[in-house]
Write an enzyme that holds these catalytic residues in place. Sequence first.
Site, PDB file in Angstrom:
ATOM      1  CD  GLU A  92      -2.887  -0.416   2.953  1.00  0.00           C
ATOM      2  OE1 GLU A  92      -2.858   0.002   2.871  1.00  0.00           O
ATOM      3  OE2 GLU A  92      -3.044  -2.207   2.572  1.00  0.00           O
ATOM      4  CB  CYS A 105       2.708   7.603   3.336  1.00  0.00           C
ATOM      5  SG  CYS A 105       2.840   6.179   4.922  1.00  0.00           S
ATOM      6  CB  CYS A 112       5.410  -5.861   9.596  1.00  0.00           C
ATOM      7  SG  CYS A 112       6.522  -4.772  10.451  1.00  0.00           S
ATOM      8  CB  CYS A 116       3.041  -3.220  16.613  1.00  0.00           C
ATOM      9  SG  CYS A 116       4.419  -2.309  16.535  1.00  0.00           S
ATOM     10  CB  CYS A 119       0.510  -2.724  13.523  1.00  0.00           C
ATOM     11  SG  CYS A 119       1.304  -2.215  11.619  1.00  0.00           S
ATOM     12  CG  LEU A 215       8.016   6.394  23.008  1.00  0.00           C
ATOM     13  CD1 LEU A 215       9.417   5.302  23.390  1.00  0.00           C
ATOM     14  CD2 LEU A 215       8.131   7.591  23.794  1.00  0.00           C
ATOM     15  CB  CYS A 333      -0.979   1.533   6.797  1.00  0.00           C
ATOM     16  SG  CYS A 333       0.466   0.771   5.683  1.00  0.00           S
TER      17      CYS A 333
HETATM   18  N1  SAH Z   1       7.758   0.079  11.146  1.00  0.00           N
HETATM   19  C1  SAH Z   1       7.751   1.349  11.489  1.00  0.00           C
HETATM   20  C2  SAH Z   1       6.831   2.441  10.631  1.00  0.00           C
HETATM   21  C3  SAH Z   1       6.020   1.411   9.925  1.00  0.00           C
HETATM   22  S1  SAH Z   1       4.261   1.915  11.044  1.00  0.00           S
HETATM   23  C4  SAH Z   1       6.720   2.328  12.640  1.00  0.00           C
HETATM   24  O1  SAH Z   1       7.289   1.041  13.514  1.00  0.00           O
HETATM   25  O2  SAH Z   1       7.730   3.065  13.093  1.00  0.00           O
HETATM   26  C5  SAH Z   1       4.307   3.625  10.957  1.00  0.00           C
HETATM   27  C6  SAH Z   1       3.223   4.463  12.120  1.00  0.00           C
HETATM   28  O3  SAH Z   1       1.909   3.523  12.341  1.00  0.00           O
HETATM   29  C7  SAH Z   1       4.559   3.320  13.542  1.00  0.00           C
HETATM   30  O4  SAH Z   1       4.349   4.881  14.596  1.00  0.00           O
HETATM   31  C8  SAH Z   1       3.230   2.774  13.880  1.00  0.00           C
HETATM   32  O5  SAH Z   1       3.176   2.537  14.968  1.00  0.00           O
HETATM   33  C9  SAH Z   1       1.613   3.454  13.426  1.00  0.00           C
HETATM   34  N2  SAH Z   1       0.446   2.415  13.431  1.00  0.00           N
HETATM   35  C10 SAH Z   1       0.656   1.318  12.992  1.00  0.00           C
HETATM   36  N3  SAH Z   1      -0.757   0.915  12.847  1.00  0.00           N
HETATM   37  C11 SAH Z   1      -1.789   1.821  13.958  1.00  0.00           C
HETATM   38  C12 SAH Z   1      -3.007   2.361  14.173  1.00  0.00           C
HETATM   39  N4  SAH Z   1      -3.729   0.777  13.604  1.00  0.00           N
HETATM   40  N5  SAH Z   1      -3.513   2.971  14.645  1.00  0.00           N
HETATM   41  C13 SAH Z   1      -2.464   4.157  14.826  1.00  0.00           C
HETATM   42  N6  SAH Z   1      -1.481   3.706  14.704  1.00  0.00           N
HETATM   43  C14 SAH Z   1      -0.661   3.010  13.893  1.00  0.00           C
END
Ligand code: SAH
Length: 347
Positions: A92, A105, A112, A116, A119, A215, A333
Site C-alpha cells: 500500500e 507514505c 512485517c 505490534c 497494527c 514510542l 495501513c
Molecule cells: N514499522 C515502522 C513504520 C511503519 S508503521 C514503525 O513502527 O514506526 C507507522 C506508524 O503507524 C508507527 O508509529 C505505527 O506504530 C503506527 N501504527 C500502526 N498501526 C496503527 C494503528 N492501527 N493506529 C495508529 N497508529 C498505527
Amino acid sequence: MSKKCISSLTLEQLADLMKELGQPAFRAKQIFHWLHQKLAADFSAMTDQPKALLAALAEDWYVAAPAIQRRQQAKDGTVKYLLRLFDGNCIEAVVMRYHYGNTICVSTQVGCRMGCRFCASTQAGRARDLEAGEIAAEVYAAQRDIGERISHIVLMGIGEPLDNFDNVMAFLKLISHPEGLNIGMRSISLSTCGIVPQIDRLAQEKLQLTLSVSLHAPNNAMRSGMMPVNDAYPVEQVIAACWRYQKTTGRRVSFEYSMVRGVNDSRATALELAQLVRGMGAHVNLIPINPVDGSPYSATDAENVKRFQQWLTDLGVNATVRRRLGSDISAACGQLRREEAAKEAAT
Ligand code: SAH
C-alpha cells in the site's frame, strides 16, 4: 531464471551493465533518466534507445512499475493505493495533500514481522523485503497517477524500514539522486519501531532525514504489552539510542505516540512520558489509534487526546495531534492489503 529489477541499480551499476553489453557510457545516464526522472513504466517507453538494446535488457531485467490494483480517494484529496508487484504480492501507498506539497507514505516490506498488537500490517507476518527500485516505484506510480510532483516522503507504510536496511538506504540514494526526482533528505521521514542497533547504524549514515520513533508508551510494562520489539530493545535503550542519534547527526528525533483508550492516555502516563523525553527537544506526534480487526484496542477520543497534548505542553514537551486525513477511506495501513488477501482466499 527470474528477471532482475533494473530500477534498483545505481547509476554506477547501470554504467557497468552498459559496458558489459558493449554500449556507450552515456546510455547509462539516459536509462537512469528514463527510470528515475521521466518515470518510464516499461522499456518500450524509452524511445531514444536502440531497439536491440531494449530487447536485450528486457530478457534479463524488468522495470519496477506496480499495477494500481485498487485506488481510493477521500474527500480531502488523500489517495490510497493498493499496488500489485511483479510477483503478485500487494503493498500500500498513500498520498496526502498538504499546503506545502504532496506527501507519500510508502511501504518498505511486503508485510512485517514486528508484531505490534494494534497494527494491521503485521498480522500475517512478513512475506519479503522490497527492493530499492520497488520502493521508488511506489512514488513514481503515485506521481504518474496524480500528475503532480510528490515533494515529501514518509517511510511509514507497511513494513519496518530498519528491518530492510540496505534496500532502504539504496532507495534513499535513488530518490534523492540529482539525476532522478531529487527529493531532498530534509523532505523525508523514516519511522521505526525502535530496533536499537539499526538506529545506531542509521546514525552513522549521517543523513539529514527525520528519524521518527514509534514510542507509544513511556515504560516497559506498557510498551511490551503493545509492541513485542520492546522485549528485545526496552524503552531506556531506545531513548539512549535516540540521544546518540541526535548527537551523531545533529538532527532531532521525533516520537510517534498512538493513543489507546485506557492503556496509554492517563495523566500519570503523560507525566512519565514527559520525564522520559523532556530535554531532548523532541517532538511528540499524537495519533488516535485506528482500530483494526482482531485488535483489542480502541481509540482515545479526540477530547482526551487534546487534554493529553495540553498536559505534555504544560510539562514542557512539544506535542501535536496528527491531523487525520483520509478518514473516510480504509485509512490504517495494511487494511487494504488484508482485505485483498481475504478476497483472494475466498475465490
Ligand atoms: N514499522 C515502522 C513504520 C511503519 S508503521 C514503525 O513502527 O514506526 C507507522 C506508524 O503507524 C508507527 O508509529 C505505527 O506504530 C503506527 N501504527 C500502526 N498501526 C496503527 C494503528 N492501527 N493506529 C495508529 N497508529 C498505527
